[in-house]
Write a protein that holds these residues in place. Structure first.
Motif, PDB file in Angstrom:
ATOM      1  N   LYS A  51       1.591  -4.870  -0.939  1.00  0.00           N
ATOM      2  CA  LYS A  51       0.472  -5.785  -1.524  1.00  0.00           C
ATOM      3  C   LYS A  51       0.227  -5.261  -2.848  1.00  0.00           C
ATOM      4  CE  LYS A  51      -1.752  -5.569   2.982  1.00  0.00           C
ATOM      5  NZ  LYS A  51      -2.837  -4.902   3.921  1.00  0.00           N
ATOM      6  N   SER A  52      -0.138  -6.190  -3.713  1.00  0.00           N
ATOM      7  CA  SER A  52      -0.246  -6.145  -5.147  1.00  0.00           C
ATOM      8  C   SER A  52      -1.667  -6.504  -5.464  1.00  0.00           C
ATOM      9  CB  SER A  52       0.529  -6.692  -6.070  1.00  0.00           C
ATOM     10  OG  SER A  52       1.953  -6.298  -5.843  1.00  0.00           O
ATOM     11  N   PHE A  53      -2.426  -5.537  -6.445  1.00  0.00           N
ATOM     12  CA  PHE A  53      -3.413  -5.823  -7.158  1.00  0.00           C
ATOM     13  C   PHE A  53      -3.816  -5.676  -8.452  1.00  0.00           C
ATOM     14  CE2 PHE A  53      -3.727  -4.553  -2.688  1.00  0.00           C
ATOM     15  CZ  PHE A  53      -4.764  -5.185  -1.886  1.00  0.00           C
ATOM     16  N   ASP A  57      -6.778  -9.098 -12.728  1.00  0.00           N
ATOM     17  CA  ASP A  57      -7.478  -9.740 -11.553  1.00  0.00           C
ATOM     18  C   ASP A  57      -9.008  -9.344 -11.444  1.00  0.00           C
ATOM     19  OD1 ASP A  57      -4.976 -11.342 -11.191  1.00  0.00           O
ATOM     20  OD2 ASP A  57      -4.953 -10.623  -9.302  1.00  0.00           O
ATOM     21  N   PHE A  58      -9.255  -8.144 -12.063  1.00  0.00           N
ATOM     22  CA  PHE A  58     -10.701  -7.719 -11.869  1.00  0.00           C
ATOM     23  C   PHE A  58     -11.268  -7.279 -13.108  1.00  0.00           C
ATOM     24  CE2 PHE A  58      -8.214  -6.519  -8.224  1.00  0.00           C
ATOM     25  CZ  PHE A  58      -8.962  -6.681  -7.030  1.00  0.00           C
ATOM     26  N   ALA A  75     -10.291  -2.699  -8.634  1.00  0.00           N
ATOM     27  CA  ALA A  75      -8.849  -2.898  -8.164  1.00  0.00           C
ATOM     28  C   ALA A  75      -8.271  -1.807  -6.909  1.00  0.00           C
ATOM     29  CB  ALA A  75      -7.830  -2.878  -9.242  1.00  0.00           C
ATOM     30  N   ALA A  78     -10.369  -2.496  -3.960  1.00  0.00           N
ATOM     31  CA  ALA A  78      -9.898  -3.296  -2.976  1.00  0.00           C
ATOM     32  C   ALA A  78      -8.537  -3.027  -2.167  1.00  0.00           C
ATOM     33  CB  ALA A  78      -9.622  -4.513  -3.994  1.00  0.00           C
ATOM     34  N   CYS A  79      -7.802  -2.425  -2.997  1.00  0.00           N
ATOM     35  CA  CYS A  79      -6.409  -2.045  -2.707  1.00  0.00           C
ATOM     36  C   CYS A  79      -6.416  -1.043  -1.388  1.00  0.00           C
ATOM     37  CB  CYS A  79      -5.492  -1.361  -3.588  1.00  0.00           C
ATOM     38  SG  CYS A  79      -3.872  -0.897  -2.940  1.00  0.00           S
ATOM     39  N   VAL A  87      -1.800  -1.028  -7.025  1.00  0.00           N
ATOM     40  CA  VAL A  87      -2.536  -1.509  -7.897  1.00  0.00           C
ATOM     41  C   VAL A  87      -1.692  -1.617  -9.505  1.00  0.00           C
ATOM     42  CG1 VAL A  87      -4.587  -0.886  -9.527  1.00  0.00           C
ATOM     43  CG2 VAL A  87      -4.550  -0.324  -7.243  1.00  0.00           C
TER      44      VAL A  87
END
Length: 470
Positions: A51-53, A57-58, A75, A78-79, A87
């Motif tokens: 999964k990528s963050f 995006d933040f 980030a 959220a991760c 991240v």
């Protein structure tokens, strides 16, 4: 070369006509290095969900000017809350304050990512639990920090820049350091008073939560310090401009440092200092540093003895050392002890490298240091090849005699050194069982000193083209 009378009795070339003894020594060597293989297997390298963050995006902006601290924090949160992943720091320049990692988070830098850390000390408040020169305190947050987390990483081929220079963190060191650069800047306070007071607090047993040494103490923060963490990875990044020590895991289990470039020539810019950690792999790294390249530590004086956690089960392999005070070092904050350290296939080479293999302690530090093995070491140029010093800094001023025993150095070549030995134990507490096997020192200005060493073995050793014996 000076050999004390007490040491000479234990210093002799072994009888080459005793094949049984030679076989026993070889068997012990192979058995020891089997433990290094076991340490590798026991050291857990974290893996992360796919999964990528991306920090963009933040709200992060890649202009090197906009403070992205909040974007990094969001980030990472959220991760972590999603069960883990990466991240992502994309290409560009991102300015931030301290980054606090959480479990199952891999901070991953794009090849062209450049993280710039804010140099305003207020950004590193509130104070956090940290360790500074081997003493616990509440101090400025390390630039990248984690406490009590599991499965964390900093990876990727980007650059981490602490922006330490003569205008920010470095003048806090103050004074002319080690006979070299004077870091003082007129009108800028230094760490001297804060450092002395912290050490006095530790000796007097002041509780850690009352040792508040952030604003006004001028103690520079480490760069990357995971504290009491499990399964830590730092891989491929370049670290530069560090305020203080670069990589300093403390009280961690399973730490992997792989293909990292440590390039920081400021004061106290140690490259990698695992402190009171168990199961550590440091491999294929490059060091060009303002202090020791790698230094194994376990706490300073009373504070190290209070925690009493050794540095143990450490494998160092394939690393290259250039400028530094020492190549692979044990100490000086070593009061908790060190054991089962393996160093192989490393290269030390610089006229500015002061020492190759170095142990530093004294009778205030104390510590039990044992079972230390080196093999396949090449020294291009160094000032002092082998240093074991019981008189470091304060000298013989305490009541905690070091115990240093069972050190083997095998298959070493040194092309150029000013001095081969600076080995000094105490008469009442000699260094024990030091073995130097298959070692060549080619161009040497002086052999140096061996003082108070019991059971010193030199086998197939030549210095300046001549067989070495004592």
């Amino acid at each position: 070369m000076a050999i004390t009378a007490g040491a000479a009795a234990g210093c002799a070339l072994p009888d080459q006509n005793q094949p049984g003894a030679a076989r026993a020594a070889d068997d012990a060597h192979h058995q020891a290095w089997e433990m290094a293989s076991t340490i590798r297997k026991q050291t857990i390298v974290p893996v992360f969900p796919d999964k990528s963050f991306p920090i963009t995006d933040f709200g992060a902006v890649a202009d090197g000017k906009t403070d992205a601290s909040d974007a990094f924090a969001k980030a990472i949160a959220a991760c972590h809350n999603a069960g883990g992943g990466k991240v992502i720091v994309p290409a560009g320049r991102f300015l931030t304050g301290p980054i606090h990692l959480k479990s199952n988070v891999n901070l991953h830098l794009h090849d062209d990512a450049h993280i710039l850390f804010i140099t305003d000390p207020k950004a590193y408040l509130p104070p956090v639990l940290t360790r500074w020169e081997g003493v616990e305190l509440m101090g400025y947050s390390p630039l990248i920090y984690a406490h009590g987390e599991k499965n964390i990483a900093v990876t990727g081929k980007g650059k981490l820049d602490g922006q330490g220079d003569r205008q920010t963190w470095w003048p806090w060191k103050g004074g002319r350091w080690q006979g070299g650069t004077d870091w003082s800047v007129d009108g800028v306070p230094t760490q001297d008073d804060g450092r002395d007071k912290l050490f006095a607090d530790a000796e007097n047993g002041v509780p850690v939560e009352q040792r508040i040494y952030a604003e006004g103490a001028y103690l520079r923060p480490p760069f990357f310090q995971p504290y009491s963490c499990e399964n830590v990875l730092i891989e491929d990044v370049t670290i530069t401009g560090a305020p203080f020590w670069l990589i300093n895991p403390v009280l961690c289990q399973s730490v992997t440092v792989r293909r990292v470039t440590c390039a920081s020539l400021g004061p106290n810019s140690d490259g990698c200092d695992p402190e009171s950690c168990k199961n550590v792999i440091i491999e294929d790294c490059f060091f060009d540093t303002g202090d020791d390249c790698i230094a194994i530590k376990s706490g300073r004086n009373a504070d190290g003895r209070r925690l009493n956690v050794p540095a143990e089960n450490i494998v160092i392999s394939g690393c290259k050392m250039r400028t530094g005070h020492g190549g692979v070092v044990i100490g000086s904050e070593i009061s908790g002890g060190a054991r089962n350290i393996f160093v192989e296939n490393c290269e030390f080479n610089s006229p500015k490298l002061l020492r190759g293999i170095r142990f530093k302690t004294n009778s205030i530090r104390g510590g039990l240091i044992e079972n230390i093995y080196y093999r396949n070491i090449e020294i291009g140029e160094v000032q002092n090849a082998l240093v074991i010093d019981f008189h470091y800094e304060e000298g013989d001023a305490g009541k905690f005699d070091p115990i240093v025993r069972n050190i083997e150095i095998r298959d070493l070549i040194c092309h150029k050194a000013k001095r081969v030995f600076q080995v000094r134990g105490f008469e009442r507490a000699p260094i024990k069982n030091l073995r130097l096997i298959n070692a060549t020192f080619e161009s040497v200005e002086e052999v140096g000193d061996l003082e108070h060493v019991d059971n010193f073995e030199a086998k197939n050793v030549t210095i300046a083209g001549k067989p070495f014996s004592v």
